[in-house]
Design an enzyme around this catalytic site. Structure first.
Site, PDB file in Angstrom:
ATOM      1  N   LYS A  84       1.174  -1.215   0.008  1.00 43.74           N
ATOM      2  CA  LYS A  84      -0.407   0.403   0.193  1.00 43.74           C
ATOM      3  C   LYS A  84       0.833   0.959  -0.010  1.00 43.74           C
ATOM      4  CE  LYS A  84      -1.823   3.414   1.747  1.00 43.74           C
ATOM      5  NZ  LYS A  84      -1.695   4.310   1.242  1.00 43.74           N
ATOM      6  N   GLY A 112       2.283   4.860  12.917  1.00 47.22           N
ATOM      7  CA  GLY A 112       3.549   3.516  13.774  1.00 47.22           C
ATOM      8  C   GLY A 112       2.426   2.561  14.543  1.00 47.22           C
ATOM      9  N   GLU A 121       9.368   2.103  10.862  1.00 47.93           N
ATOM     10  CA  GLU A 121      10.726   2.514  10.946  1.00 47.93           C
ATOM     11  C   GLU A 121       9.993   3.980  10.764  1.00 47.93           C
ATOM     12  OE1 GLU A 121      12.613   6.038   9.612  1.00 47.93           O
ATOM     13  OE2 GLU A 121      12.701   4.776   8.128  1.00 47.93           O
ATOM     14  N   GLU A 153       9.540  16.401  14.608  1.00 42.59           N
ATOM     15  CA  GLU A 153      10.867  15.967  13.813  1.00 42.59           C
ATOM     16  C   GLU A 153       9.443  17.061  13.010  1.00 42.59           C
ATOM     17  OE1 GLU A 153       9.159  12.692  12.223  1.00 42.59           O
ATOM     18  OE2 GLU A 153      11.291  12.429  10.407  1.00 42.59           O
ATOM     19  N   GLY A 188       6.705   5.376   8.282  1.00 45.64           N
ATOM     20  CA  GLY A 188       5.592   6.553   8.605  1.00 45.64           C
ATOM     21  C   GLY A 188       6.080   7.698   9.344  1.00 45.64           C
ATOM     22  N   SER A 189       4.936   7.959   9.827  1.00 46.04           N
ATOM     23  CA  SER A 189       4.969   8.870  10.855  1.00 46.04           C
ATOM     24  C   SER A 189       4.864   7.947  11.959  1.00 46.04           C
ATOM     25  CB  SER A 189       3.696  10.043  11.261  1.00 46.04           C
ATOM     26  OG  SER A 189       2.596   8.943  10.952  1.00 46.04           O
ATOM     27  N   CYS A 224      13.851  10.384   6.785  1.00 41.31           N
ATOM     28  CA  CYS A 224      13.645   9.710   8.036  1.00 41.31           C
ATOM     29  C   CYS A 224      14.701  10.718   9.222  1.00 41.31           C
ATOM     30  CB  CYS A 224      13.272   8.906   8.242  1.00 41.31           C
ATOM     31  SG  CYS A 224      14.172   7.540   6.850  1.00 41.31           S
TER      32      CYS A 224
END
Ligand code: NAD
Length: 477
Positions: free
Chosen positions: A171, A229, A246, A379, A224-225, A280
């Site tokens: 996806k 996650g 991650e 971040e 992703g975020s 990232c």
């Protein structure tokens, strides 16, 4: 063209809905992707299960490896066309997009050639027994990837999974998935059996959530975020399915007073401006020993002021932010830092001729940022660097490890003992000393500690992560 790949066939979403794709350089739609549904995810998972019971499941590791290596060759042959797709979709400069496509080819070459080099073990046990530990695929694997390096992520997540014989459902991000569709086409051309890879484009809260909650998957991997996650981990936990996460970082570059300044400055600036800071592992915190803070920051500011932002064709240092939401988020951090009195030391500039409706942000260097300021802790995912002075080695460690994240760190010192001590104590999945690789090459295991996530991708460790073991005990008397 339809953008869902299920059982080797390209098709539209089950309810016919689509999502417009916007160009980050002017905010205008230029194509559409299909908006996959829970029913499409269900069909994709069933197709993957059937592939495991069919041709794909019966292939030898060598045969799987050959397909992946052939795909690597096809990527190289079509590199310019894929790079153009990637650049239009994400806005990144053509040189960066070209490098990304070389990296995708590397993933398939590396893991294609590794597919038949993974061996099991034989364990000495009781007399009359033969015990083998064999490595086997998880089965159906779910792959949810973000928009910042869509092509590279395709390689990072799928190459080791396919090398180990899993059947995958991908996806990709609704914000950038066009290169993935082209790559999936080429992978089928390379001879991948139907169902070994299924692609369902669509929204995260629809197709993504349906995939991670599907009882038919055996493993999931997400980049992703942190917020999403955690949702992925919750969804997979309900079916007792393992996942790799991650989730980004706030990676420190730690500069001691014996730094090689000429070497360090360009690398430090690139580590936060590359891909417009949407990396990232971007080096987003700059920690500088206090006795050289002013002189070193002067050099960084001079370099920062020269950074130019433009369209892919202008091919400058960086491109726009991927979408309006992220553009507003990045500007929000910059405005908040200015409003709260954090000194703005330098800004890059936008090239003449960029569209005013594009999501371009001039890179910003702030310092000294108070240690508890939002900009020092959160971040940004944009070209914004937060500099802070530190006193000595102990203080540097404390400051670096104070982040809730732990993805990557960089250490700049010529002192050998200090290099070793810092590497030992930094709580990050990768440590770069007198260099910075933003994740590094395909050979280097990569992944986080703390809130940056868990599990390892890249390198040989990914082959272990994307497979499991079976212990076979045979009594022969
Ligand atoms: P996101 O986490 O929302 O999206 C990443 C992927 O997850 C996309 O494919 C998305 O469709 C999918 N997704 C979203 N909701 C889901 C759900 N409920 N279940 C399953 N899948 C779901 O990231 P974003 O909104 O695109 O970006 C927001 C922030 O995420 C950024 O500001 C940045 O901090 C971070 N980010 C990190 C990385 C990274 O490489 N670590 C990449 C992109 C974004």
């Amino acid at each position: 063209m339809a953008t869902l790949l299920i059982n080797g066939q390209w098709r539209a979403a089950s309810d016919g809905q689509t999502i417009p794709v916007l160009d980050p350089c002017d905010g205008k739609p230029f194509t559409t992707i299909d908006r996959g549904t829970a029913a499409d995810i269900d069909a994709a998972v069933k197709s993957a299960q059937a592939a495991l019971d069919g041709d794909w499941g019966r292939m030898t590791a060598t045969e799987r490896g050959r397909i992946l290596m052939k795909f690597g060759e096809l990527i190289v042959k079509n590199a310019e066309a894929i790079a153009k797709i990637e650049a239009q979709d994400t806005g990144k400069p053509m040189t960066v997009a070209r490098n990304d496509i070389v990296a995708v080819a590397r993933y398939f070459e590396f893991y294609g050639s590794a597919a038949d080099k993974i061996h099991g073990e034989q364990i000495p046990y009781l007399n009359g027994y033969n015990v083998q530990v064999v490595r086997v695929p998880h089965g159906v694997t779910a792959h949810i990837i973000p928009w910042n390096y869509p092509a590279q992520m395709f390689g990072r997540t799928l190459a080791p999974a396919l090398a180990m014989g899993n059947a995958c459902v991908l996806k990709p991000s609704e914000d950038a998935c066009l290169s993935g569709i082209k790559l999936a086409e080429l992978l089928m051309e390379a001879g991948l059996p139907a169902g070994a890879l299924n692609v369902v484009t669509g929204y995260g809260h629809e197709a993504g959530a349906a995939l991670t909650a599907h009882p038919g998957i055996n493993f999931a991997t997400f980049t992703g975020s942190p917020e999403v996650g955690v949702m992925v981990q919750e969804a997979t936990a309900k079916n007792a399915v393992p996942c790799v996460l991650e989730l980004g970082g706030k990676s420190p570059q730690i500069v001691f007073n014996d730094v090689d300044v000429d070497k360090a400055v360009p690398i430090i600036v690139k580590a936060i401006t590359q891909n417009a800071g949407q990396t990232c592992s971007a080096g987003s915190r700059l920690l500088v020993q206090e006795d050289i803070y002013d002189s070193f920051m002067q050099r960084v500011a001079e370099a920062f002021a020269k950074v130019k932002v433009g369209t892919p064709e202008m091919d400058l240092d960086c491109g726009p932010i991927v979408n309006k939401k992220q553009f507003e988020r990045v500007n929000g951090f910059i405005d908040h830092a200015i409003a709260t009195g954090v000194p703005l030391l330098a800004r890059g500039s936008l090239a003449d001729g960029v569209a005013k409706d594009g999501y371009f942000v001039a890179p910003a260097l702030f310092g000294a940022v108070p240690r508890d300021h939002k900009l020092a802790c959160q971040e940004v995912f944009g070209p914004v660097l937060a500099a802070m002075p530190f006193k000595d080695e102990e203080d540097a460690i404390r400051l670096a490890n104070s982040s809730e994240f732990g993805l990557v760190s960089g250490v700049w010192t010529e002192n050998g003992g200090r290099q070793q001590r810092m590497a030992a104590r930094l709580q990050t999945g990768q440590v770069f000393i007198n260099c910075y690789g933003a994740g590094g090459g395909v050979e280097l295991p990569f992944g986080g500690m703390k809130r940056s996530g868990h599990g390892r991708e890249k390198g040989f460790l990914a082959l272990e992560e994307f497979s499991t073991t079976k212990t076979v005990v045979l009594h022969h008397g």
